[in-house]
Design an enzyme around this catalytic site. Structure first.
Site, PDB file in Angstrom:
ATOM      1  CE1 TYR A  51      -5.066   1.729   3.925  1.00  0.00           C
ATOM      2  CE2 TYR A  51      -3.770   0.474   5.502  1.00  0.00           C
ATOM      3  CZ  TYR A  51      -4.039   0.852   4.207  1.00  0.00           C
ATOM      4  OH  TYR A  51      -3.274   0.362   3.198  1.00  0.00           O
ATOM      5  CB  SER A  91      -0.931   0.007   1.195  1.00  0.00           C
ATOM      6  OG  SER A  91      -1.978  -0.886   0.942  1.00  0.00           O
ATOM      7  CB  VAL A 134       0.142  -5.704   4.318  1.00  0.00           C
ATOM      8  CG1 VAL A 134      -1.171  -5.187   4.851  1.00  0.00           C
ATOM      9  CG2 VAL A 134       0.113  -5.920   2.831  1.00  0.00           C
ATOM     10  CE  LYS A 157      -3.815   0.618  -1.060  1.00  0.00           C
ATOM     11  NZ  LYS A 157      -4.470   0.262   0.216  1.00  0.00           N
ATOM     12  CE1 TYR A 165      -4.020  -1.661  -4.624  1.00  0.00           C
ATOM     13  CE2 TYR A 165      -4.776  -3.934  -4.397  1.00  0.00           C
ATOM     14  CZ  TYR A 165      -4.364  -2.741  -3.823  1.00  0.00           C
ATOM     15  OH  TYR A 165      -4.308  -2.628  -2.463  1.00  0.00           O
TER      16      TYR A 165
END
Ligand code: GLU
Length: 450
Positions: free
Chosen positions: A243, A66, A261, A69, A191
């Protein structure tokens, strides 16, 4: 041992202090990530001058996950612009976990580009070009942020492809609301590939530093995205990057950040530094346990919280005086009288909005009775930015409309060429190479000789 090793030393200290921190475990819902060495712990910092500092396993490769992103969001903002991207993905914190179904009621837009739903959409928005398929463009862009060519860890990619049904389900759901521009299978495949791009903590710190440095990679000096895009990405990182732990993170650590992660974590000090850590054991929010502890300690000990801006000393204006106080003032009585009527404001450093306000305030305050002539000495000013320039022009114009005579010492034409100054200030501002000459010129003008 050189002086700057002190910076590496503080990273080493963090590693020593938090390297044994228990708790958390490496993600294994992507089976290949479960094989990571839980003891690997790397830290890296890249400064705005492109200096790189590191400690521990800062050159151990791992996958972006992530942490990709924000960079893909930056890329798609550059390609399509904020308004178009905002039609597809929002910018509100979801308050949910990374893989939640956070779709806005009514529009179906994913909440933001930092959660999986939003990231699947932003990745899908990048079009193929005739010469370069979308994923190649993504890889190339990530490489420019890192300052080197990056590649994909095919094993991690395959591992996530084989187990990534939740993301696939998310993509189908988004498609059903009309906010996914391409086929869900294709979108998720791209992705997963982006998540499997291989980096090191040093790469991540460079990528973070590029966002900190207004979109310019401070190591390669290459502009990757515009300053506006970098600022917007940092805004979304600050509010959504961690998050459902984003509010707490901003409260305590106070830096735009993004976790992944695989154990990577970046934090950005705008205009100051890019920081990154790598340590695979994760807490319940999917954040590296040791990374969080180390960044928290660094923020606290070095006062890095974004909102922590104690009033800066007024260092822009180094001197406000009248010319008769200057050592070079001549001694004849009538000259001293005249020189006493010439105010002098000496500025230094880089002039931005905040600094320009200080200079303008000092100009108003300068001189006997706030009247007479005033000399603005820019000899020690290194730059005047695009916001400060018209402010200075307008301020100087106001002085003359108040009946004061202004002159500048501007040996490097920081106020612009004479035509621009005339346009901005409505006058031919007298310019001098030295402060002495400027004061002399003003005194002569006051005596009616100028
Ligand atoms: N590839 C991971 C996923 O989509 C990324 C999640 C993360 O790093 O937070 O599940």
């Amino acid at each position: 041992m050189s002086a700057v090793d002190a910076v590496s030393d503080s990273l080493k200290r963090m590693r020593a202090e938090f390297g044994d921190l228990e708790g958390g475990r490496p993600a294994d819902y992507i089976p290949q990530l479960g094989l990571a060495d839980p003891d690997a712990f790397g830290l890296a910092l890249v400064s705005m001058d492109g200096h790189r500092y590191s400690a521990g396993e800062a050159e151990t490769p791992f996958t972006l996950q992530s942490v990709s992103k924000p960079f893909i969001y930056a890329f798609v903002l550059s390609v399509l612009g904020l308004d178009e991207v905002s039609r597809w993905v929002g910018a509100e914190p979801s308050g949910d976990a990374f893989n939640a179904i956070s779709l806005e009621p009514g529009t179906g837009r994913p909440a933001n580009a930092m959660v999986n739903a939003g990231a699947i959409v932003t990745t899908a928005l990048i079009p193929d070009t005739p010469g370069e398929p979308a994923f190649e463009r993504i890889l190339h862009c990530l490489g420019r942020f890192a300052g080197r060519e990056l590649d994909v860890d095919e094993e991690v990619f395959t591992s996530e492809s084989m187990t990534g049904d939740r993301n696939r389900a998310l993509a189908y759901l988004i498609r059903s609301t009309g906010t996914l521009p391409v086929d869900p299978v294709l979108a998720v495949d791209r992705y997963f590939r982006q998540c499997a791009v291989r980096v090191t903590a040093l790469d991540l710190a460079t990528m973070a530093a590029t966002l900190a440095y207004g979109g310019v990679n401070p190591v390669t000096r290459e502009r990757v995205v515009s300053a506006e895009v970098a600022a917007r990405v940092l805004a979304v990182m600050a509010t959504c990057g961690m998050y459902d732990g984003s509010g707490e993170w901003l409260l305590r650590i106070g830096l735009p950040a993004k976790s992944g992660v695989s154990g990577g974590l970046i934090a950005v000090g705008p205009a100051r530094f890019g920081l990154a850590t790598y340590s695979p054991p994760l807490d319940a929010t999917g954040t590296s346990v040791r990374g969080r502890a180390a960044l928290g300690a660094l923020s606290e000990r070095y006062g890095l919280h974004l909102m922590l801006n104690p009033a800066l000393p007024g260092s822009t204006v180094s001197l406000v005086t009248t010319a008769d106080d200057l050592p070079s003032a001549p001694s004849a009585e009538h000259e001293r009288v005249l020189h006493g009527k010439v105010g002098v404001v000496v500025a230094q450093g880089a002039i931005d909005f905040t600094a320009a306000e200080r200079v303008l305030y000092a100009l108003d305050e300068s001189g006997a009775d706030r009247s007479g002539s005033v000399v603005l000495d820019l000899h020690d000013v290194t730059s005047v930015d695009a916001v400060a320039l018209p402010m200075l022009h307008t301020g100087l114009a106001r002085l003359s409309s108040d009946g004061r005579r202004a002159a500048v010492v501007d040996p490097r034409d920081l106020l612009g060429p004479p035509e621009l100054v005339r346009e901005g200030t409505g006058q031919d501002l007298p310019r001098y190479a030295t402060r002495e000459a400027a004061v002399e010129g003003c005194a002569k003008a006051l005596a009616g000789e100028g």
